[in-house]
Every structure is written in C-alpha cells, then in structure tokens.
Design a protein around this motif. Structure first.
Motif, PDB file in Angstrom:
ATOM      1  N   ASP A 143       0.831  -1.210   0.000  1.00 35.81           N
ATOM      2  CA  ASP A 143       0.000   0.000   0.000  1.00 35.81           C
ATOM      3  C   ASP A 143       0.864   1.259   0.000  1.00 35.81           C
ATOM      4  O   ASP A 143       0.574   2.227  -0.726  1.00 35.81           O
ATOM      5  CB  ASP A 143      -0.930   0.006   1.219  1.00 35.81           C
ATOM      6  N   LEU A 144       1.916   1.269   0.812  1.00 40.58           N
ATOM      7  CA  LEU A 144       2.792   2.435   0.856  1.00 40.58           C
ATOM      8  C   LEU A 144       3.488   2.645  -0.487  1.00 40.58           C
ATOM      9  O   LEU A 144       3.645   3.777  -0.951  1.00 40.58           O
ATOM     10  CB  LEU A 144       3.836   2.271   1.965  1.00 40.58           C
ATOM     11  N   THR A 145       3.889   1.557  -1.119  1.00 34.56           N
ATOM     12  CA  THR A 145       4.556   1.651  -2.418  1.00 34.56           C
ATOM     13  C   THR A 145       3.605   2.180  -3.486  1.00 34.56           C
ATOM     14  O   THR A 145       3.980   3.038  -4.305  1.00 34.56           O
ATOM     15  CB  THR A 145       5.110   0.279  -2.837  1.00 34.56           C
ATOM     16  N   ALA A 146       2.378   1.688  -3.466  1.00 31.37           N
ATOM     17  CA  ALA A 146       1.394   2.140  -4.454  1.00 31.37           C
ATOM     18  C   ALA A 146       1.085   3.614  -4.282  1.00 31.37           C
ATOM     19  O   ALA A 146       0.991   4.373  -5.264  1.00 31.37           O
ATOM     20  CB  ALA A 146       0.122   1.307  -4.332  1.00 31.37           C
ATOM     21  N   LEU A 147       0.924   4.069  -3.047  1.00 33.61           N
ATOM     22  CA  LEU A 147       0.627   5.481  -2.816  1.00 33.61           C
ATOM     23  C   LEU A 147       1.820   6.367  -3.144  1.00 33.61           C
ATOM     24  O   LEU A 147       1.641   7.477  -3.682  1.00 33.61           O
ATOM     25  CB  LEU A 147       0.200   5.690  -1.365  1.00 33.61           C
ATOM     26  N   ARG A 163       6.280  10.631   1.611  1.00 32.04           N
ATOM     27  CA  ARG A 163       6.204   9.188   1.352  1.00 32.04           C
ATOM     28  C   ARG A 163       5.614   8.436   2.545  1.00 32.04           C
ATOM     29  O   ARG A 163       4.874   7.475   2.378  1.00 32.04           O
ATOM     30  CB  ARG A 163       7.587   8.625   1.020  1.00 32.04           C
ATOM     31  N   PHE A 164       5.966   8.868   3.753  1.00 32.87           N
ATOM     32  CA  PHE A 164       5.467   8.196   4.958  1.00 32.87           C
ATOM     33  C   PHE A 164       4.680   9.127   5.878  1.00 32.87           C
ATOM     34  O   PHE A 164       3.861   8.657   6.663  1.00 32.87           O
ATOM     35  CB  PHE A 164       6.634   7.593   5.747  1.00 32.87           C
ATOM     36  N   ASP A 165       4.966  10.409   5.824  1.00 29.53           N
ATOM     37  CA  ASP A 165       4.319  11.376   6.714  1.00 29.53           C
ATOM     38  C   ASP A 165       2.806  11.373   6.486  1.00 29.53           C
ATOM     39  O   ASP A 165       2.330  11.758   5.429  1.00 29.53           O
ATOM     40  CB  ASP A 165       4.890  12.767   6.436  1.00 29.53           C
ATOM     41  N   GLY A 166       2.054  10.922   7.486  1.00 29.97           N
ATOM     42  CA  GLY A 166       0.605  10.851   7.359  1.00 29.97           C
ATOM     43  C   GLY A 166       0.149   9.567   6.714  1.00 29.97           C
ATOM     44  O   GLY A 166      -0.696   8.849   7.257  1.00 29.97           O
ATOM     45  N   VAL A 167       0.719   9.247   5.569  1.00 33.61           N
ATOM     46  CA  VAL A 167       0.291   8.080   4.806  1.00 33.61           C
ATOM     47  C   VAL A 167       0.463   6.793   5.624  1.00 33.61           C
ATOM     48  O   VAL A 167      -0.417   5.920   5.613  1.00 33.61           O
ATOM     49  CB  VAL A 167       1.089   7.974   3.486  1.00 33.61           C
ATOM     50  N   ALA A 168       1.584   6.688   6.337  1.00 29.04           N
ATOM     51  CA  ALA A 168       1.812   5.487   7.145  1.00 29.04           C
ATOM     52  C   ALA A 168       0.714   5.312   8.184  1.00 29.04           C
ATOM     53  O   ALA A 168       0.289   4.188   8.477  1.00 29.04           O
ATOM     54  CB  ALA A 168       3.178   5.562   7.823  1.00 29.04           C
ATOM     55  N   GLY A 169       0.236   6.411   8.749  1.00 27.22           N
ATOM     56  CA  GLY A 169      -0.813   6.332   9.745  1.00 27.22           C
ATOM     57  C   GLY A 169      -2.126   5.820   9.198  1.00 27.22           C
ATOM     58  O   GLY A 169      -2.884   5.136   9.903  1.00 27.22           O
ATOM     59  N   VAL A 170      -2.413   6.145   7.938  1.00 28.77           N
ATOM     60  CA  VAL A 170      -3.634   5.644   7.300  1.00 28.77           C
ATOM     61  C   VAL A 170      -3.483   4.161   6.966  1.00 28.77           C
ATOM     62  O   VAL A 170      -4.375   3.345   7.248  1.00 28.77           O
ATOM     63  CB  VAL A 170      -3.947   6.447   6.024  1.00 28.77           C
ATOM     64  N   VAL A 171      -2.354   3.796   6.376  1.00 30.07           N
ATOM     65  CA  VAL A 171      -2.151   2.419   5.927  1.00 30.07           C
ATOM     66  C   VAL A 171      -2.073   1.455   7.110  1.00 30.07           C
ATOM     67  O   VAL A 171      -2.653   0.354   7.080  1.00 30.07           O
ATOM     68  CB  VAL A 171      -0.885   2.322   5.046  1.00 30.07           C
ATOM     69  N   VAL A 172      -1.376   1.835   8.163  1.00 31.50           N
ATOM     70  CA  VAL A 172      -1.276   0.961   9.333  1.00 31.50           C
ATOM     71  C   VAL A 172      -2.633   0.839  10.024  1.00 31.50           C
ATOM     72  O   VAL A 172      -2.992  -0.245  10.506  1.00 31.50           O
ATOM     73  CB  VAL A 172      -0.188   1.467  10.297  1.00 31.50           C
ATOM     74  N   ALA A 173      -3.401   1.925  10.067  1.00 37.83           N
ATOM     75  CA  ALA A 173      -4.758   1.842  10.620  1.00 37.83           C
ATOM     76  C   ALA A 173      -5.603   0.867   9.809  1.00 37.83           C
ATOM     77  O   ALA A 173      -6.360   0.053  10.368  1.00 37.83           O
ATOM     78  CB  ALA A 173      -5.394   3.225  10.634  1.00 37.83           C
ATOM     79  N   LEU A 174      -5.467   0.928   8.488  1.00 36.74           N
ATOM     80  CA  LEU A 174      -6.175  -0.013   7.627  1.00 36.74           C
ATOM     81  C   LEU A 174      -5.753  -1.442   7.925  1.00 36.74           C
ATOM     82  O   LEU A 174      -6.594  -2.362   7.961  1.00 36.74           O
ATOM     83  CB  LEU A 174      -5.912   0.334   6.155  1.00 36.74           C
ATOM     84  N   GLU A 175      -4.465  -1.661   8.162  1.00 34.50           N
ATOM     85  CA  GLU A 175      -3.983  -3.002   8.471  1.00 34.50           C
ATOM     86  C   GLU A 175      -4.562  -3.519   9.787  1.00 34.50           C
ATOM     87  O   GLU A 175      -4.831  -4.719   9.916  1.00 34.50           O
ATOM     88  CB  GLU A 175      -2.452  -3.023   8.517  1.00 34.50           C
ATOM     89  N   VAL A 176      -4.786  -2.637  10.744  1.00 39.11           N
ATOM     90  CA  VAL A 176      -5.440  -3.048  11.988  1.00 39.11           C
ATOM     91  C   VAL A 176      -6.817  -3.632  11.680  1.00 39.11           C
ATOM     92  O   VAL A 176      -7.187  -4.701  12.189  1.00 39.11           O
ATOM     93  CB  VAL A 176      -5.568  -1.861  12.963  1.00 39.11           C
ATOM     94  N   ALA A 177      -7.572  -2.953  10.826  1.00 39.84           N
ATOM     95  CA  ALA A 177      -8.901  -3.450  10.451  1.00 39.84           C
ATOM     96  C   ALA A 177      -8.799  -4.790   9.725  1.00 39.84           C
ATOM     97  O   ALA A 177      -9.616  -5.696   9.943  1.00 39.84           O
ATOM     98  CB  ALA A 177      -9.615  -2.422   9.578  1.00 39.84           C
ATOM     99  N   ARG A 178      -7.782  -4.940   8.868  1.00 36.97           N
ATOM    100  CA  ARG A 178      -7.623  -6.192   8.135  1.00 36.97           C
ATOM    101  C   ARG A 178      -7.249  -7.339   9.059  1.00 36.97           C
ATOM    102  O   ARG A 178      -7.740  -8.466   8.900  1.00 36.97           O
ATOM    103  CB  ARG A 178      -6.573  -6.011   7.030  1.00 36.97           C
ATOM    104  N   VAL A 179      -6.380  -7.058  10.034  1.00 31.89           N
ATOM    105  CA  VAL A 179      -5.991  -8.106  10.975  1.00 31.89           C
ATOM    106  C   VAL A 179      -7.197  -8.559  11.791  1.00 31.89           C
ATOM    107  O   VAL A 179      -7.407  -9.771  11.993  1.00 31.89           O
ATOM    108  CB  VAL A 179      -4.860  -7.607  11.901  1.00 31.89           C
ATOM    109  N   LEU A 180      -8.006  -7.622  12.252  1.00 30.34           N
ATOM    110  CA  LEU A 180      -9.204  -7.981  13.012  1.00 30.34           C
ATOM    111  C   LEU A 180     -10.130  -8.856  12.169  1.00 30.34           C
ATOM    112  O   LEU A 180     -10.696  -9.841  12.662  1.00 30.34           O
ATOM    113  CB  LEU A 180      -9.927  -6.724  13.479  1.00 30.34           C
TER     114      LEU A 180
END
Length: 265
Positions: free
Chosen positions: A15-19, A92-109
């Motif tokens: 996701d980070l690479t695509a964004l 590249r990571f500022d802000g974006v990482a926070g969205v992607v990792v939050a999304l991963e939390v939802a996916r893990v659940l």
C-alpha cells in the motif's frame, strides 16, 4: 513469544509503495490536497478500504472514513487514521503510514474474526498539511466543528475552499457544527519528525505531550547612519540588537532542555 495478532508487512509495504507512486514525477513525494493526484490517491484508498470489508463514505468535511461495526454500536467509535495528502517534496510516509497501518489493523481484526465492542473507524483526514488555500487541518477541524467560516472564502486558482471541499465530496454548508459525537478514542501512528528515536536507537515512542506553538512578532528599531563615518559607540544597529535577542532566546531554550523542561523554538 506467542503472538495472537499477525499484521502483514507485505500488505503495508504494498500500500505504501502504491501510494508513493502517485506523485508529481519531478517532485517525489508530492500529492497535495485538492489536486488530481490527491483524488487518485483517495480512489486507491477507497478501494483498499472496501477490499478490507469496511463500509466506506465521505463525511461533510470530505474525510474518507471506513467503518467496521462493533458488537455494541451504541457504545461509540474508536477512530484510527491520519492523512494521505503531503507537503511538497516530502510525503512518502508522513501521514500516509498512519492511514495504511490503521487499515492493516482493520484487516488483521477481520482475518482473525475479532469483532470489537466499539465501532472502528479508519480515517483519512482531508488536507492536514498546509493546502493551496494557505491553511491546514481542514478535515479534522471540520469534524470537530472548528473550521473558521472565513476560511471557506479563501481563494486559489479561481475557486474558493467552499467549492473545493464540495469538489472532493464534502458539503461545506454542513460544517457549522461538529460532525461526530460518538468518538470514544482516537489513535494515530506517525513517523517521528525529530531525531530522538533514531538517536536513542528506539523503534517506537509514545506521545505524552504535544508541542504548543506560539508565534510572537517583535519589532527591533534602529537608526540609519553613515556606514563609514559613524563611530561604533554612536550607532543604533537593529540587526545587532536582534542578534542578541535571538541568541538569548536560544540560550534560554538550551537551559530549559538541560533542566528537563523541553523547549522547541
């Protein structure tokens, strides 16, 4: 040590690479709010939110929200997220990482079949960075009901902020009151914007205080005299006085930091 959660580094990296590929070609990594590239990034996130099984929507502040229902929806909502817009040349990571990792939390659940008691909202706030309208934190201010009405009249490239919010799916007319009253907690993962974790060899830190920024305008008035003939003891040099002021402020900041009272200037 046995782990009961399994976040996917591969999914986060993809996701980070695509964004990061959605950027101005000559200015990596630049994807500013209210630009076609920002819209493209938003479409990517919308699809990723959907693929994670989230109920995806835009609120009146044009914040992108993916909702995962809890067992007791009336208990309120836990919100995770950050922003996908960037500053010029550095997002590249500022802000974006926070969205992607939050999304991963939802996916893990979802992968683990875990349903929280509270609703879970994954959020990409609109224009947290300074926008083309000269203001920032537009989406979060809108959600809190704190967006100054005068901001909506700010102009850029022939349109005002009111119209721009509408163009990205919001409704500026509804921004006179808070958009939510159900939030029980908010958590944002963010890159460190300083050197402390790297300097101390730490991979993770927990925010316990927030830097408060105060801007003070000081006028130092001197007197123009002839540069070649005015004796040094007869001069009133504004730059020399200002330099003493700057050095005194810096010395005080260093003193406070050494005493364990953090000071940022």
């Amino acid at each position: 040590m046995k782990r009961n959660l399994h976040a996917s580094q591969d999914r986060i990296t993809a996701d980070l690479t695509a964004l990061s590929a959605i950027t101005e070609p000559e200015r990596p990594w630049t994807r500013r709010a209210f630009s076609p590239l920002f819209d493209e990034g938003r479409r990517f996130l919308w699809d990723r939110f959907k693929a994670a099984g989230l109920d995806v929507s835009l609120d009146a502040g044009a914040n992108l929200v993916g909702l995962r229902q809890g067992r007791e929806p009336h208990s309120g909502t836990i919100m995770l997220g950050s922003h996908s817009d960037t500053v010029p040349d550095g997002g590249r990571f500022d802000g974006v990482a926070g969205v992607v990792v939050a999304l991963e939390v939802a996916r893990v659940l979802a992968d683990r079949g875990v349903m929280l008691r509270h609703n879970l909202a994954i959020t990409d706030f609109l224009a947290e960075e300074v926008s083309i309208f000269g203001v920032s934190c537009i989406g979060s201010r809108a959600m809190a009901g704190l967006l100054p009405p005068a901001w909506l009249e700010r102009q850029s490239a022939g349109r005002d902020l009111r119209r721009a919010i509408g163009d990205v799916g919001g409704n500026a007319e509804a921004l006179t009151v808070p958009l939510r009253h159900d939030l029980r907690a908010f958590l944002e993962m963010h890159i460190e914007q300083g050197p402390i974790l790297e300097r101390e060899g730490l991979s993770l830190g927990m925010v316990t205080t927030i830097v408060g920024i105060t801007r003070v305008e000081v006028s130092v008035t001197g007197r123009p005299d002839h540069a070649g003939t005015t004796p040094m003891d007869g001069r009133a040099d504004a730059l020399a006085a200002a330099s003493e002021l700057v050095l005194a402020i810096r010395a005080k900041a260093v003193e406070m930091t050494a005493a364990g009272r953090p000071f940022t200037a």
